[in-house]
Design a protein around this motif. Structure first.
Motif, PDB file in Angstrom:
ATOM      1  N   GLN A 185      64.473  96.643  58.770  1.00  0.00           N
ATOM      2  CA  GLN A 185      65.284  96.521  59.981  1.00  0.00           C
ATOM      3  C   GLN A 185      66.612  97.252  59.834  1.00  0.00           C
ATOM      4  O   GLN A 185      67.085  97.904  60.781  1.00  0.00           O
ATOM      5  N   ASP A 186      67.242  97.146  58.657  1.00  0.00           N
ATOM      6  CA  ASP A 186      68.458  97.930  58.394  1.00  0.00           C
ATOM      7  C   ASP A 186      68.176  99.416  58.592  1.00  0.00           C
ATOM      8  O   ASP A 186      68.959 100.145  59.212  1.00  0.00           O
ATOM      9  N   ALA A 187      67.062  99.880  58.020  1.00  0.00           N
ATOM     10  CA  ALA A 187      66.729 101.298  58.082  1.00  0.00           C
ATOM     11  C   ALA A 187      66.519 101.765  59.516  1.00  0.00           C
ATOM     12  O   ALA A 187      66.938 102.869  59.892  1.00  0.00           O
TER      13      ALA A 187
ATOM     14  N   ALA B 292      72.842 107.985  52.417  1.00  0.00           N
ATOM     15  CA  ALA B 292      72.401 106.607  52.642  1.00  0.00           C
ATOM     16  C   ALA B 292      71.990 106.003  51.311  1.00  0.00           C
ATOM     17  O   ALA B 292      71.073 106.497  50.651  1.00  0.00           O
ATOM     18  N   GLY B 293      72.684 104.949  50.914  1.00  0.00           N
ATOM     19  CA  GLY B 293      72.349 104.240  49.678  1.00  0.00           C
ATOM     20  C   GLY B 293      71.334 103.147  49.970  1.00  0.00           C
ATOM     21  O   GLY B 293      71.679 102.102  50.530  1.00  0.00           O
TER      22      GLY B 293
ATOM     23  N   LEU C 249      75.257 102.019  53.387  1.00  0.00           N
ATOM     24  CA  LEU C 249      74.340 101.211  52.595  1.00  0.00           C
ATOM     25  C   LEU C 249      73.323 100.540  53.503  1.00  0.00           C
ATOM     26  O   LEU C 249      73.619 100.217  54.657  1.00  0.00           O
ATOM     27  N   ALA C 250      72.140 100.276  52.939  1.00  0.00           N
ATOM     28  CA  ALA C 250      71.109  99.555  53.673  1.00  0.00           C
ATOM     29  C   ALA C 250      70.233  98.793  52.686  1.00  0.00           C
ATOM     30  O   ALA C 250      70.110  99.177  51.522  1.00  0.00           O
ATOM     31  N   GLY C 251      69.607  97.713  53.159  1.00  0.00           N
ATOM     32  CA  GLY C 251      68.702  96.937  52.320  1.00  0.00           C
ATOM     33  C   GLY C 251      69.431  96.201  51.213  1.00  0.00           C
ATOM     34  O   GLY C 251      70.585  95.792  51.354  1.00  0.00           O
TER      35      GLY C 251
END
Length: 358
Positions: A292-294, A144-145, A271-273
């Motif tokens: 929220q992405d996480a 997870a990036g 990817l997130a954030g």
């Protein structure tokens, strides 16, 4: 074997790590920095984010550290012209949010690995192989990036970052002390020439977060942030000679960037954030959207780790969050434009960007 390797230990990466570790996943968290920071950065948690963190059992501690009601005191050309009280959400420094999440994560047996930088990513049918700058490698089921707008993960995966950005800073920022200035309100000075400076007292500290239009030279090139520059900007707009700024612990510049990764998944890497989207700061949505992405990615990865149907769960994450990110860019752009227009009117300030207006 590590189930999920997370690059980045900001609010996004730490939220994801806590979520997965609480579900029993084997997690490792890498961070390029040598140590934790104490910078205010994103300074607000909204209700949706607080609900996510309440599920971890830390909402009470965060609320005790922050402030749920904030008064914005507006000045124009040096004169106090009005106050606006804002309720809802939580005023709190980003470093404080990260500290609470790190402590929760440590209690779950996971500690952030500082000074760890990704240099390569390889993928196979069963996992990801991450290469590190120190020559080491880590095998994991998924990667997870969560490593910010300048994401190394995104770059190594070859995912574009589409959009536009300004070359010159729109704002200088920092954490400073302000001797002689009251800490009961968020001070916002604006001037008829369009410039301004804001000083927000950060709860649980003796510092203020400073935001200001930068000094520029005759060619319009912005000067780098400095304490001396902060004082000159303050004197120009606030016109309060008894107040002296000191002890800067964070100096930064902010440029307008509106960028979006066209995809948030590349095989077993996601990817997130800010690694997937960056946008104007109006409304304070950056840290919150990352959280929220996480939360969404935690659900997807947990489903993928549980057995069959993993690809569908990960595709669903991208299908859910990519449109949210695209909408976020458009929304925050409109909010930022409203704030720029509002601060030219006496008595108006950053509250112009707090609500969505379609």
């Amino acid at each position: 074997m590590t189930d999920v390797l997370i690059a980045g230990s900001g609010p996004t990466g730490l939220t994801l790590a806590c979520d997965l570790a609480r579900r029993g996943a084997a997690v490792r968290v890498l961070e390029q920095r040598a140590a934790p920071h104490r910078e205010s950065r994103g300074k607000g948690l909204q209700e949706d984010s607080l609900r996510v963190l309440a599920g971890f059992g830390v909402a009470g501690r965060l609320t005790a550290l922050g402030r749920t009601t904030t008064t914005l005191r507006k000045y124009f050309d040096g004169e106090h012209v009005g106050d606006t009280t804002v309720d809802g959400g939580l005023l709190i420094g980003q470093w404080q949010v990260e500290e609470v999440l790190r402590e929760l994560l440590a209690g779950l047996g996971v500690r952030v690995e500082y000074g760890s930088r990704l240099t390569g990513i390889g993928q196979g049918a069963d996992g990801v192989r991450a290469e590190l700058a120190d020559g080491g490698t880590i095998e994991a089921g998924y990667l997870a990036g969560c490593d910010g707008g300048h994401s190394t993960t995104r770059s190594l995966l070859g995912i574009p970052f589409e959009g536009s950005g300004e070359r010159e800073p729109a704002m200088v920022l920092g954490d400073v002390r302000a001797h002689g200035l009251g800490r009961d309100v968020w001070h916002q000075w604006f001037s008829s020439d369009g410039g301004g400076i804001l000083l927000c007292p950060m709860p649980g500290t003796d510092s203020f977060q400073l935001q200001a239009s930068p000094e520029t030279d005759a060619e319009g090139v912005a000067a780098p942030p400095s304490l001396e520059g902060f004082q000159r900007i303050f004197d120009r707009h606030a016109r309060m000679p008894g107040v002296r700024l000191s002890d800067p612990t964070w100096l930064s510049s902010w440029r307008v960037n509106v960028r979006l990764a066209p995809r948030m998944r590349e095989g077993r890497a996601l990817l997130a954030g800010d690694a997937a989207h960056v946008h104007p700061i109006a409304g304070g949505l950056g840290m919150n959207t990352g959280i929220q992405d996480a939360a969404a990615l935690g659900r997807a990865l947990s489903a993928a780790l549980a057995g069959p149907g993993g690809d569908a769960a990960l595709d669903a994450y991208e299908a859910e969050r990519l449109p949210v990110a695209a909408d976020l860019l458009a929304d925050t752009t409109r909010r930022y434009e409203r704030v720029l227009a509002a601060v030219r009117e006496p008595g108006r300030g950053t509250e112009a960007g707090l609500r969505r207006e379609d």
